[in-house]
Motif scaffolding. Structure first.
Motif, mmCIF file in Angstrom:
data_model
loop_
_atom_site.group_PDB
_atom_site.id
_atom_site.type_symbol
_atom_site.label_atom_id
_atom_site.label_comp_id
_atom_site.label_asym_id
_atom_site.label_seq_id
_atom_site.Cartn_x
_atom_site.Cartn_y
_atom_site.Cartn_z
ATOM 1 N N ALA A 76 0.833 -1.208 0.000
ATOM 2 C CA ALA A 76 0.000 0.000 0.000
ATOM 3 C C ALA A 76 0.868 1.260 0.000
ATOM 4 C CB ALA A 76 -0.926 -0.001 1.212
ATOM 5 N N LEU A 77 1.969 1.220 0.730
ATOM 6 C CA LEU A 77 2.837 2.393 0.842
ATOM 7 C C LEU A 77 3.615 2.680 -0.440
ATOM 8 C CD1 LEU A 77 4.245 1.862 4.451
ATOM 9 C CD2 LEU A 77 2.713 3.695 3.701
ATOM 10 N N GLU A 82 -3.816 5.732 -4.270
ATOM 11 C CA GLU A 82 -3.750 6.801 -3.276
ATOM 12 C C GLU A 82 -4.667 6.536 -2.081
ATOM 13 O OE1 GLU A 82 -4.483 10.521 -5.131
ATOM 14 O OE2 GLU A 82 -2.719 10.418 -6.441
ATOM 15 N N TYR A 85 -2.919 4.070 0.182
ATOM 16 C CA TYR A 85 -1.826 4.768 0.864
ATOM 17 C C TYR A 85 -2.376 5.635 1.993
ATOM 18 C CZ TYR A 85 2.233 7.750 1.697
ATOM 19 O OH TYR A 85 3.279 8.418 2.295
ATOM 20 N N ALA A 89 -1.488 5.282 5.857
ATOM 21 C CA ALA A 89 -0.817 6.443 6.451
ATOM 22 C C ALA A 89 -1.564 6.929 7.690
ATOM 23 C CB ALA A 89 -0.706 7.564 5.425
ATOM 24 N N ASP A 100 5.031 9.528 5.081
ATOM 25 C CA ASP A 100 5.857 10.186 4.063
ATOM 26 C C ASP A 100 7.340 10.096 4.416
ATOM 27 O OD1 ASP A 100 3.601 10.858 2.648
ATOM 28 O OD2 ASP A 100 3.462 12.884 3.468
ATOM 29 N N THR A 103 8.424 6.311 3.866
ATOM 30 C CA THR A 103 8.637 5.930 2.465
ATOM 31 C C THR A 103 9.816 6.680 1.859
ATOM 32 O OG1 THR A 103 6.969 7.564 1.781
ATOM 33 C CG2 THR A 103 6.234 5.287 2.073
#
Length: 262
Positions: A76-77, A82, A85, A89, A100, A103
Motif C-alpha cells: 500500500a505504501l 492513493e 496509501y 498512512a 511520508d 517511504t
C-alpha cells in the motif's frame, strides 16, 4: 554515504541471522548467491530491505509486526493506489509514524543497484550464454504450436471445411502484453528494447540505460511522447547484459499463429 547506508545507520538495521556480520554482508550474499542459494535480483532485495526497515520502525513505535501486515502495508505504501496509501498512512499516524518520512527513507531498486555495485564493490557472476533456457523454451513452444496448427489445417482441408488449408504455411509469433494497458508487442521487440511497456514497467528506462552502459551500445536517441529515453539494443547486446524473460514481470506471454499460402 548512500541512501541505503543512511537507513542502516539511522534505523539500526541488522542482518536477520548471526551468520552474517551486517546487512551489507547479507545483501551481497543473496545478490551473488555466495551463500549457496540462488542469486537474487535488485527488485527482490530492495523489497526485502524496505520491509526490514518497515519492521524496525514498527518495533520502535510498538506496532504489531507480522509478515501478513508487513506485506500488505508495504504494498500500500509503495503502490499507486492513493486511497490505500491514505488509509495506511492514517493508521500509522495513530502509532506516531509519519508515512511520508518512512517511504522517503526506503530505497528504490536503482539505489540498491548502485549500493551493491559501487558502495560495496560487489560483482555478480556472469551467466553463461549456454544457460539461455528462456529463449529455448519459447522456441520449443512456438514449434509445438506450429506443428499442431499445421496438423489441424491439414485435417480441415481434408474435411473440405477450409479451402487451400492443405497448402497453407503456418507462421507463429510470440507476443507479450502489458498487464496494465492494451500494449502488445512481439517478444523479440521487447527483448531489443529491454521492456514490454515503458509507461507501466517501473525502471524500464534504467534497465535500458544500464544495458547501454554495460555493452557500450549507444541508444538510438529517440524519445517517447513524454520525452523519456528510448534505447534500442540488439538481442546479442541484451543477452550479454544479463537481461532475460524473467525481467518482464507483470507481462503476459501470447503465441499467435498465422496461416498463409506457401
Amino acid at each position: 554515504m548512500c541512501k541505503v547506508d543512511v537507513a542502516i545507520e539511522r534505523y539500526g538495521l541488522a542482518a536477520p541471522t548471526g551468520r552474517y556480520d551486517s546487512v551489507d554482508d547479507y545483501l551481497l550474499a543473496r545478490w551473488t548467491g555466495a551463500d549457496g542459494g540462488e542469486s537474487e535480483g535488485y527488485k527482490s532485495l530492495t523489497a526485502w530491505f524496505n520491509k526490514r526497515l518497515l519492521a524496525r520502525v514498527y518495533e520502535r513505535n510498538g506496532r504489531d509486526v507480522t509478515d501478513v501486515r508487513l506485506d500488505a502495508e508495504y504494498e500500500a505504501l509503495v503502490g499507486d493506489d492513493e486511497l490505500d496509501y491514505g488509509d495506511v498512512a492514517a493508521d500509522l499516524a495513530t502509532d506516531g509514524i509519519d508515512a511520508d518520512e518512512l517511504t522517503g527513507a526506503m530505497a528504490s531498486w536503482s539505489t540498491m543497484r548502485r549500493h551493491l555495485n559501487d558502495c560495496l564493490d560487489g560483482e555478480k557472476p556472469t551467466v553463461e550464454a549456454s544457460s539461455d533456457w528462456e529463449r529455448n523454451s519459447v522456441d520449443i513452444a512456438r514449434e509445438t504450436v506450429r506443428q499442431k496448427a499445421e496438423s489441424a489445417l491439414a485435417s480441415l482441408g481434408k474435411k473440405g471445411r477450409l479451402a487451400g488449408a492443405g497448402d497453407a504455411g503456418v507462421d507463429v509469433q510470440v507476443k507479450v502484453s502489458c498487464a496494465e494497458c492494451p500494449t502488445r508487442v512481439p517478444l523479440e521487440d521487447a527483448l531489443d528494447r529491454g521492456f514490454v511497456c515503458q509507461e507501466h514497467h517501473a525502471g524500464a528506462d534504467e534497465m535500458a540505460e544500464e544495458a547501454v552502459r554495460e555493452t557500450g551500445v549507444a541508444p538510438d536517441g529517440g524519445a517517447d511522447s513524454g520525452g523519456r529515453l528510448r534505447a534500442v539494443l540488439p538481442i546479442g547486446a541484451l543477452s550479454s547484459a544479463g537481461l532475460a524473460l524473467g525481467e518482464f514481470s507483470g507481462a503476459a506471454l501470447e503465441l499467435v499463429a498465422a496461416a498463409g499460402m506457401a
